[in-house]
Write an enzyme that holds these catalytic residues in place. Structure first.
Site, mmCIF file in Angstrom:
data_model
loop_
_atom_site.group_PDB
_atom_site.id
_atom_site.type_symbol
_atom_site.label_atom_id
_atom_site.label_comp_id
_atom_site.label_asym_id
_atom_site.label_seq_id
_atom_site.Cartn_x
_atom_site.Cartn_y
_atom_site.Cartn_z
ATOM 1 N N VAL A 178 0.804 -1.226 0.000
ATOM 2 C CA VAL A 178 0.000 0.000 0.000
ATOM 3 C C VAL A 178 0.840 1.281 0.000
ATOM 4 O O VAL A 178 0.565 2.227 -0.757
ATOM 5 C CB VAL A 178 -1.020 -0.046 1.165
ATOM 6 N N LYS A 182 11.493 9.373 12.814
ATOM 7 C CA LYS A 182 10.241 8.666 12.482
ATOM 8 C C LYS A 182 9.867 7.722 13.624
ATOM 9 O O LYS A 182 8.695 7.596 13.995
ATOM 10 C CB LYS A 182 10.395 7.886 11.166
ATOM 11 N N HIS A 197 26.625 0.784 48.959
ATOM 12 C CA HIS A 197 26.749 1.468 47.660
ATOM 13 C C HIS A 197 27.174 2.925 47.804
ATOM 14 O O HIS A 197 27.401 3.584 46.815
ATOM 15 C CB HIS A 197 25.419 1.376 46.889
ATOM 16 N N LYS A 201 9.022 -4.064 3.598
ATOM 17 C CA LYS A 201 9.015 -4.483 5.002
ATOM 18 C C LYS A 201 10.404 -4.233 5.608
ATOM 19 O O LYS A 201 11.414 -4.625 5.006
ATOM 20 C CB LYS A 201 8.712 -5.979 5.015
ATOM 21 N N GLU A 246 2.963 9.120 18.805
ATOM 22 C CA GLU A 246 1.648 8.687 18.279
ATOM 23 C C GLU A 246 1.034 7.617 19.203
ATOM 24 O O GLU A 246 -0.157 7.682 19.539
ATOM 25 C CB GLU A 246 1.886 8.143 16.863
ATOM 26 N N HIS A 279 8.485 9.863 16.374
ATOM 27 C CA HIS A 279 7.148 10.296 15.923
ATOM 28 C C HIS A 279 6.123 9.199 16.241
ATOM 29 O O HIS A 279 5.064 9.454 16.811
ATOM 30 C CB HIS A 279 7.194 10.576 14.414
ATOM 31 N N ASN A 280 6.462 7.975 15.877
ATOM 32 C CA ASN A 280 5.529 6.865 16.118
ATOM 33 C C ASN A 280 5.316 6.632 17.610
ATOM 34 O O ASN A 280 4.220 6.297 18.043
ATOM 35 C CB ASN A 280 6.033 5.584 15.457
ATOM 36 N N SER A 330 5.624 9.582 7.022
ATOM 37 C CA SER A 330 4.453 9.405 7.875
ATOM 38 C C SER A 330 3.210 9.941 7.205
ATOM 39 O O SER A 330 3.247 10.919 6.472
ATOM 40 C CB SER A 330 4.624 10.116 9.217
HETATM 41 N N1 NAP Z 1 1.424 0.981 6.368
HETATM 42 C C1 NAP Z 1 1.635 2.177 6.875
HETATM 43 O O1 NAP Z 1 0.715 2.919 7.259
HETATM 44 C C2 NAP Z 1 3.048 2.702 6.970
HETATM 45 C C3 NAP Z 1 3.249 4.045 7.318
HETATM 46 C C4 NAP Z 1 4.545 4.548 7.346
HETATM 47 C C5 NAP Z 1 5.615 3.716 7.066
HETATM 48 N N2 NAP Z 1 5.391 2.405 6.771
HETATM 49 C C6 NAP Z 1 6.570 1.578 6.453
HETATM 50 O O2 NAP Z 1 6.693 1.526 5.035
HETATM 51 C C7 NAP Z 1 7.206 0.252 4.623
HETATM 52 C C8 NAP Z 1 6.205 -0.410 3.673
HETATM 53 O O3 NAP Z 1 4.997 -0.588 4.376
HETATM 54 P P1 NAP Z 1 3.712 -1.305 3.724
HETATM 55 O O4 NAP Z 1 2.671 -1.344 4.794
HETATM 56 O O5 NAP Z 1 3.391 -0.682 2.423
HETATM 57 O O6 NAP Z 1 4.249 -2.756 3.358
HETATM 58 P P2 NAP Z 1 4.788 -3.973 4.278
HETATM 59 O O7 NAP Z 1 3.654 -4.882 4.569
HETATM 60 O O8 NAP Z 1 5.592 -3.461 5.406
HETATM 61 O O9 NAP Z 1 5.782 -4.710 3.232
HETATM 62 C C9 NAP Z 1 5.284 -5.349 2.073
HETATM 63 C C10 NAP Z 1 6.210 -5.068 0.886
HETATM 64 O O10 NAP Z 1 7.537 -5.530 1.166
HETATM 65 C C11 NAP Z 1 7.911 -6.449 0.125
HETATM 66 N N3 NAP Z 1 8.819 -7.446 0.668
HETATM 67 C C12 NAP Z 1 8.697 -8.092 1.863
HETATM 68 N N4 NAP Z 1 9.747 -8.928 2.021
HETATM 69 C C13 NAP Z 1 10.537 -8.796 0.931
HETATM 70 C C14 NAP Z 1 11.754 -9.373 0.512
HETATM 71 N N5 NAP Z 1 12.400 -10.270 1.291
HETATM 72 N N6 NAP Z 1 12.264 -8.996 -0.666
HETATM 73 C C15 NAP Z 1 11.634 -8.100 -1.439
HETATM 74 N N7 NAP Z 1 10.485 -7.503 -1.123
HETATM 75 C C16 NAP Z 1 9.943 -7.839 0.063
HETATM 76 C C17 NAP Z 1 6.611 -7.054 -0.316
HETATM 77 O O11 NAP Z 1 6.752 -7.668 -1.589
HETATM 78 P P3 NAP Z 1 5.773 -8.886 -2.013
HETATM 79 O O12 NAP Z 1 4.553 -8.258 -2.598
HETATM 80 O O13 NAP Z 1 6.560 -9.645 -2.992
HETATM 81 O O14 NAP Z 1 5.479 -9.670 -0.749
HETATM 82 C C18 NAP Z 1 5.739 -5.813 -0.363
HETATM 83 O O15 NAP Z 1 6.013 -5.027 -1.504
HETATM 84 C C19 NAP Z 1 7.454 -0.520 5.920
HETATM 85 O O16 NAP Z 1 8.763 -0.311 6.345
HETATM 86 C C20 NAP Z 1 6.488 0.132 6.892
HETATM 87 O O17 NAP Z 1 6.889 -0.040 8.230
HETATM 88 C C21 NAP Z 1 4.132 1.881 6.690
#
Ligand code: NAP
Length: 463
Positions: free
Chosen positions: A13, A183, A448, A75, A190, A186-187, A128
């Protein structure tokens, strides 16, 4: 064929929405995802002249202008290292990898050093705002090599949210892992604010017996005043949402998940010796919440009966508003204190006024109060509690927080984070604490030693 300005690897996403945001702002972008089907479906829906998909990393790298800028939105953890490992063979000296995910700042520091040995640049940038922010304008927290920042700055500025004065919610923060550190904090903040809001919800629901729809109206009111913020704003529809006759929120399982940034902030606070009670207790609150079966079992063993607060609701909601506002200020104050210590220890020279500015738009903790912080931090003072304007407000209203915490305790309503905000405040603002007694105990059982208030030196007593 025109080359792309940037690539995004990772199309869950956040990656999808960030890629669309970049393309919508006129930058040609190439995208890739480990699972090709996900990339193809994304391109079928959103592909354009500006947004092209690639099935392998070699052609992805060839599609980019030099120096190549590769953004990772995957991830956090080992997946980042594995993608770095796979992509670097297609990169050349000076190319840049930007990690937009929630990586641990220590990993970012290590990765930057490792890639430097290969003449590649690695840069960390916190994002964020969740999926909506990624698409329409996130708050961006970039940290790393300054020259590398300057290469990516035009893209970052064009996709960022705007602050209250219309400026971009992005600024260069400092060296190495500072962006990911910010970040993380920030979290953490939050976590603290959300937990205190949940405690306010609990007091109104269980203490006053209000329905979710009624509590929604109270949050709507709060959002018109000093608590105006994204989190208060979204509380309104969340609490008002109905499914037939019932409120959806009443059917949501009371067990909160966590992905780790709150826990990391709490661990950081212990390692750096900074009191971060609000955030830490908020992490514990999520931990307790996850033990649903244990709670159910214990609730039968420790029957508390029903409690009904008889206060005038209208008057109480004003007291509660002040109490929550002070809790929010203390949560920020603790977060900034951790940043202050980390900034000194890591030589980041973080600018707190700028941080308060870039958090005004896009991010989850965006709030009206950040406008005051932006101005207050210009003085160079970094401890919010030392600022006369903050002290004036707290002095005038702290009794409201004392009242809410006391009343909640008398009615068996837990306020883990609100009471932590209060107790940390009471402790940090008392001239003479009770740690003299701790010193006495330590000296008795372990020799101590202790220092005295009436003479210099180190002492031990035969108590
Ligand atoms: N969700 C939020 O609201 C949010 C907000 C701020 C920051 N973030 C951070 O932004 C990052 C992405 O978040 P997200 O929620 O969009 O996704 P996510 O669930 O954290 O990660 C999924 C993505 O990572 C890829 N992936 C996982 N393992 C992999 C590997 N070994 N090699 C290559 N690709 C791999 C997946 O590919 P496949 O499709 O092939 O599995 C998919 O594209 C994370 O670090 C998260 O903590 C998220």
């Amino acid at each position: 064929m025109n080359k792309s300005k940037i690539a995004i690897i990772g199309l869950a996403v956040m990656g999808q929405n960030l890629a669309r945001n970049i393309a919508n702002n006129g930058h040609k972008i190439s995208v890739y995802n480990r699972t090709t089907k996900v990339m193809n479906e994304f391109i079928d829906e959103y592909g354009s002249e500006n947004l092209e998909g690639y099935e392998d990393l070699c052609t992805l790298a060839k599609s980019l202008e030099k120096p190549r800028i590769i953004g990772l939105m995957i991830k956090s953890g080992p997946a980042i290292d594995s993608v770095i490992e796979s992509i670097t063979q297609f990169l050349e000296d000076g190319d840049i990898i930007v990690d937009f995910g929630n990586s641990n700042y220590q990993d970012t520091i290590k990765r930057e050093k490792k890639l430097k040995e290969k003449n590649l640049k690695f840069f960390g940038c916190g994002v964020s705002g969740g999926e909506e922010g990624a698409l329409n304008g996130p708050s961006l927290m970039p940290g790393g090599d300054k020259e590398t920042y300057e290469c990516i700055e035009p893209i970052l500025k064009s996709i960022a949210a705007k602050d209250f004065k219309g400026k971009d919610c992005v600024t260069y923060l400092g060296q190495d892992g500072s962006g990911h550190y910010l970040k993380m904090v920030h979290n953490g903040i939050e976590y603290g604010i959300m937990q205190m809001m949940a405690e306010v919800y609990g007091i109104l629901k269980n203490g006053f017996g209000l329905k979710a729809g009624e509590i929604s109206k109270i949050f709507a009111n709060y959002n018109e005043g000093k608590l105006k913020s994204y989190l208060c704003e979204i509380a309104v529809p969340i609490l008002a949402k109905k499914e037939g006759e019932d409120y959806l929120i009443d059917k949501v399982l009371d067990s909160a998940a966590q992905k780790g940034t709150g826990r990391l902030t709490a661990i950081e606070s212990l390692e750096r010796g900074v009191g971060l009670s609000v955030i830490t207790q908020s992490v514990y609150a999520r931990v307790y919440s996850s033990f649903k079966n244990t709670r159910t079992e214990l609730s039968k063993l420790y029957e508390k009966g029903t409690h009904k607060i008889e206060d005038d609701l209208e008057e109480f909601t004003k007291i509660l508003e002040n109490a929550l506002y002070i809790g929010v200020i203390i949560s920020y104050a603790q977060g900034f204190r951790l940043l202050e210590v980390a900034s000194d220890e890591q030589n980041w020279d973080l600018n707190f006024s700028e941080i308060s500015r870039i958090w005004q738009g896009g991010c989850i903790i965006r709030a009206k109060v950040l406008e005051s912080f932006e101005t207050l931090f210009v003085s160079g003072e970094k401890n919010l509690l030392k600022m006369p304007e903050v002290a004036k407000y707290i002095n005038e209203n702290i009794d409201d927080l004392r009242y809410v915490v006391g009343l909640s305790a008398m009615n068996a309503l837990p306020t883990l984070s609100l009471s932590s905000a209060l107790n940390s405040f009471e402790y940090i603002t008392q001239e003479r604490s009770t740690a003299n007694f701790i010193q006495g105990l330590r000296d008795y059982f372990g020799a101590h030693t202790f220092k005295r208030t009436d003479k210099e030196g180190t002492f031990h007593s035969e108590w």
